[in-house]
Design a protein around this motif. Structure first.
Motif, PDB file in Angstrom:
ATOM      1  N   GLU A 294       0.682  -1.115  -0.026  1.00 53.04           N
ATOM      2  CA  GLU A 294      -0.058  -0.074   0.024  1.00 53.04           C
ATOM      3  C   GLU A 294       0.845   1.218  -0.090  1.00 53.04           C
ATOM      4  N   VAL A 295       2.269   1.183   0.413  1.00 57.40           N
ATOM      5  CA  VAL A 295       3.087   2.304   0.371  1.00 57.40           C
ATOM      6  C   VAL A 295       3.276   2.693  -1.089  1.00 57.40           C
ATOM      7  N   MET A 296       3.114   1.881  -2.048  1.00 52.09           N
ATOM      8  CA  MET A 296       3.510   2.317  -3.344  1.00 52.09           C
ATOM      9  C   MET A 296       2.178   2.761  -4.370  1.00 52.09           C
ATOM     10  N   ALA A 297       1.230   2.981  -3.323  1.00 52.45           N
ATOM     11  CA  ALA A 297      -0.004   3.533  -4.151  1.00 52.45           C
ATOM     12  C   ALA A 297       0.071   4.805  -4.324  1.00 52.45           C
ATOM     13  N   TRP A 298      -0.786   5.589  -5.171  1.00 55.82           N
ATOM     14  CA  TRP A 298      -0.820   6.906  -5.681  1.00 55.82           C
ATOM     15  C   TRP A 298       0.488   7.695  -5.761  1.00 55.82           C
ATOM     16  N   ASN A 299       1.298   7.082  -6.620  1.00 55.95           N
ATOM     17  CA  ASN A 299       2.621   7.238  -6.945  1.00 55.95           C
ATOM     18  C   ASN A 299       2.782   8.540  -8.144  1.00 55.95           C
ATOM     19  N   PRO A 300       3.364   9.581  -7.811  1.00 50.93           N
ATOM     20  CA  PRO A 300       3.135  10.703  -8.647  1.00 50.93           C
ATOM     21  C   PRO A 300       4.266  10.450  -9.680  1.00 50.93           C
ATOM     22  N   ALA A 301       5.200   9.202  -9.608  1.00 51.03           N
ATOM     23  CA  ALA A 301       6.105   8.825 -10.699  1.00 51.03           C
ATOM     24  C   ALA A 301       5.418   8.436 -11.874  1.00 51.03           C
ATOM     25  N   SER A 302       4.287   7.967 -11.841  1.00 51.03           N
ATOM     26  CA  SER A 302       3.255   7.504 -12.853  1.00 51.03           C
ATOM     27  C   SER A 302       2.805   8.666 -13.693  1.00 51.03           C
ATOM     28  N   LEU A 303       2.723   9.955 -13.211  1.00 51.40           N
ATOM     29  CA  LEU A 303       2.680  11.306 -13.959  1.00 51.40           C
ATOM     30  C   LEU A 303       3.835  11.536 -14.758  1.00 51.40           C
ATOM     31  N   MET A 304       4.928  11.437 -14.038  1.00 48.79           N
ATOM     32  CA  MET A 304       6.258  11.833 -14.871  1.00 48.79           C
ATOM     33  C   MET A 304       6.729  10.793 -15.857  1.00 48.79           C
ATOM     34  N   LEU A 305       6.674   9.657 -15.610  1.00 54.32           N
ATOM     35  CA  LEU A 305       6.986   8.659 -16.705  1.00 54.32           C
ATOM     36  C   LEU A 305       5.769   8.263 -17.618  1.00 54.32           C
ATOM     37  N   PHE A 306       4.662   8.307 -16.827  1.00 57.81           N
ATOM     38  CA  PHE A 306       3.362   8.079 -17.736  1.00 57.81           C
ATOM     39  C   PHE A 306       3.416   6.484 -18.328  1.00 57.81           C
ATOM     40  N   PRO A 307       2.489   5.865 -18.050  1.00 58.04           N
ATOM     41  CA  PRO A 307       2.455   4.429 -18.781  1.00 58.04           C
ATOM     42  C   PRO A 307       2.033   4.271 -20.098  1.00 58.04           C
ATOM     43  N   LEU A 308       1.317   5.217 -20.490  1.00 60.70           N
ATOM     44  CA  LEU A 308       0.481   5.403 -21.745  1.00 60.70           C
ATOM     45  C   LEU A 308       1.420   5.513 -22.915  1.00 60.70           C
ATOM     46  N   ASN A 309       2.756   6.179 -22.322  1.00 57.32           N
ATOM     47  CA  ASN A 309       3.853   6.393 -23.475  1.00 57.32           C
ATOM     48  C   ASN A 309       4.056   5.154 -24.360  1.00 57.32           C
ATOM     49  N   PHE A 310       3.665   3.873 -23.754  1.00 58.88           N
ATOM     50  CA  PHE A 310       3.984   2.592 -24.479  1.00 58.88           C
ATOM     51  C   PHE A 310       2.615   1.857 -24.320  1.00 58.88           C
ATOM     52  N   PRO A 311       1.732   1.579 -25.178  1.00 62.38           N
ATOM     53  CA  PRO A 311       2.368   1.388 -26.505  1.00 62.38           C
ATOM     54  C   PRO A 311       1.948   2.739 -27.470  1.00 62.38           C
ATOM     55  N   LEU A 312       1.266   3.676 -27.112  1.00 64.79           N
ATOM     56  CA  LEU A 312       0.662   4.768 -27.780  1.00 64.79           C
ATOM     57  C   LEU A 312       1.509   5.530 -28.461  1.00 64.79           C
ATOM     58  N   VAL A 313       2.795   5.346 -28.555  1.00 64.61           N
ATOM     59  CA  VAL A 313       4.018   6.173 -29.170  1.00 64.61           C
ATOM     60  C   VAL A 313       3.993   5.446 -30.582  1.00 64.61           C
ATOM     61  N   ILE A 314       3.654   4.274 -30.601  1.00 66.59           N
ATOM     62  CA  ILE A 314       3.677   3.351 -31.640  1.00 66.59           C
ATOM     63  C   ILE A 314       2.559   3.857 -32.433  1.00 66.59           C
ATOM     64  N   TRP A 315       1.425   3.934 -31.987  1.00 65.90           N
ATOM     65  CA  TRP A 315       0.107   4.280 -32.754  1.00 65.90           C
ATOM     66  C   TRP A 315       0.128   5.593 -33.092  1.00 65.90           C
ATOM     67  N   PHE A 316       0.430   6.638 -32.239  1.00 71.02           N
ATOM     68  CA  PHE A 316       0.391   8.024 -32.460  1.00 71.02           C
ATOM     69  C   PHE A 316       1.292   8.591 -33.643  1.00 71.02           C
ATOM     70  N   ALA A 317       2.615   7.753 -33.658  1.00 68.98           N
ATOM     71  CA  ALA A 317       3.627   8.149 -34.441  1.00 68.98           C
ATOM     72  C   ALA A 317       3.217   8.234 -35.817  1.00 68.98           C
TER      73      ALA A 317
END
Length: 367
Positions: A294-317
């Motif tokens: 539970e200490v790993m919940a609500w992690n602002p690192a997810s905003l910084m790195l952002f999970p949707l960069n993969f795989p959307l980078v392939i589609w959006f490109a």
């Protein structure tokens, strides 16, 4: 036959009444070199020479041979247990193999309190009770001993009335035991979410064995002065780590910034960078949402790195218009995430800097 003997020994110990010569001793083991021992260890030792009782109890014991060990560790479902050995065995192990110092503090308790602690420890040791869900900040080898003493000697040890242990968050206390320029330190901080930033009370800071020892020592008249059983080996002072994240991520950011400035950052490098950062972000997101940590919940690192960069980078490109709109949104999220992470532990900024440079360039500079 071994199981029968084990149950017999537990039964005898559980029913034993300590003599007036019995002692309850808090033993604090210095931090070790391995990550699982980097924060030290607490032992509660019951010593009664009259009745021949010599039992050193440790919480937070685990077995590397557990089936699917690494998966259970990752998911936060690895079973931890209480274990017991003689103090001589603990002494020999830490002195000869671990090379970790040990200090002992005798607790001033009456006979009823000593016996109550022994009975509770032996009850915890029963097969149906010995396993528990370990929580690094909340339920570990140190907090269990703190709670054990508080339960059986309520109000005697005022852990919370220790101003030297106030003012730091769980994360800050953790980082005092870790080298700043370390991949392990960076990884652990990236994995921790908002709950790790809560300011710990003096009592809560006793999740670290050294803090529990310090709080116990300051309980005037309630514990003997700490006695060193033996000292740790002197640590060799290490210089700057040229393979640590400070230099490596700094150089990567400079190279990306230079190539971006020269408009020489290739398309395939963008796809690779966004995909790699996205995969790391998915792992961080997984730790915070799909595990028992539970200490790993609500992690602002997810905003910084952002999970949707993969795989959307392939589609959006393949769709420049949609890609440009997506980049503007992610750039803002990355900026928010970087500020947030930097306030928690500034080296985390280095993990987001390479992708942030490219986001700014692709969103607002290069068309």
């Amino acid at each position: 036959m071994k199981n029968l003997l084990f149950f017999l020994l537990i039964s005898i110990a559980a029913k034993a009444q300590l003599s007036s010569k019995a002692e309850v001793v808090l033993v604090t083991v210095a931090p070790g070199k391995e990550l699982h021992s980097a924060f030290g260890h607490s032992i509660l030792w019951i010593n009664d020479p009259v009745n021949g009782i010599d039992r050193a109890y440790s919480y937070g014991t685990f077995d590397f041979k557990t089936e699917n060990f690494y998966l259970k560790f990752l998911m936060g479902t690895l079973p931890y247990t209480i274990s017991v050995h003689s103090m001589q065995d603990e002494f020999n192990y830490n002195m000869q193999y671990e090379k970790r110092g040990m200090i002992a503090q005798k607790l001033e308790l009456d006979s009823l309190q000593k016996n109550a602690i022994l009975q509770d420890l032996e009850t915890n040791l029963l097969p149906e009770n010995r396993e528990y869900a370990y929580k690094f900040f909340y339920d570990n080898c140190s907090t269990r001993i703190r709670d054990m003493i508080e339960k059986n000697a309520p109000g005697k040890y005022l852990w919370s009335q220790n101003p030297t242990l106030e003012g730091k968050s769980y994360r800050d206390w953790m980082n005092t035991y870790l080298a700043p320029n370390s991949w392990v330190t960076l990884g652990m901080n990236l994995a921790l979410g908002i709950p790790a930033n809560v300011t710990a009370t003096a009592s809560q800071s006793c999740y670290l064995p050294d803090n529990l020892s310090s709080a116990t020592n300051l309980s005037k008249g309630l514990s003997a002065n700490p006695v060193s059983l033996f000292d740790s080996e002197a640590e060799i002072t290490k210089g700057f780590d040229f393979t640590g994240p400070f230099l490596v991520l700094g150089i990567v950011s400079l190279i990306i910034g230079f190539l971006t400035y020269r408009n020489a950052f290739p398309y395939v490098a963008d796809v690779t960078l966004f995909a790699l950062i996205g995969l790391i972000a998915w792992f961080v997101f997984f730790l915070g949402t799909a595990t028992n940590h539970e200490v790993m919940a609500w992690n602002p690192a997810s905003l910084m790195l952002f999970p949707l960069n993969f795989p959307l980078v392939i589609w959006f490109a393949r769709n420049p218009v949609k890609w440009e709109k997506y980049l503007k949104i992610v750039t803002v999220l990355c900026f928010i995430g970087m500020i947030w992470c930097g306030l928690q532990f500034w080296p985390m900024l280095l993990a987001g800097l390479p992708i942030f440079i490219r986001l700014c360039s692709l969103s607002f500079i290069k068309k």
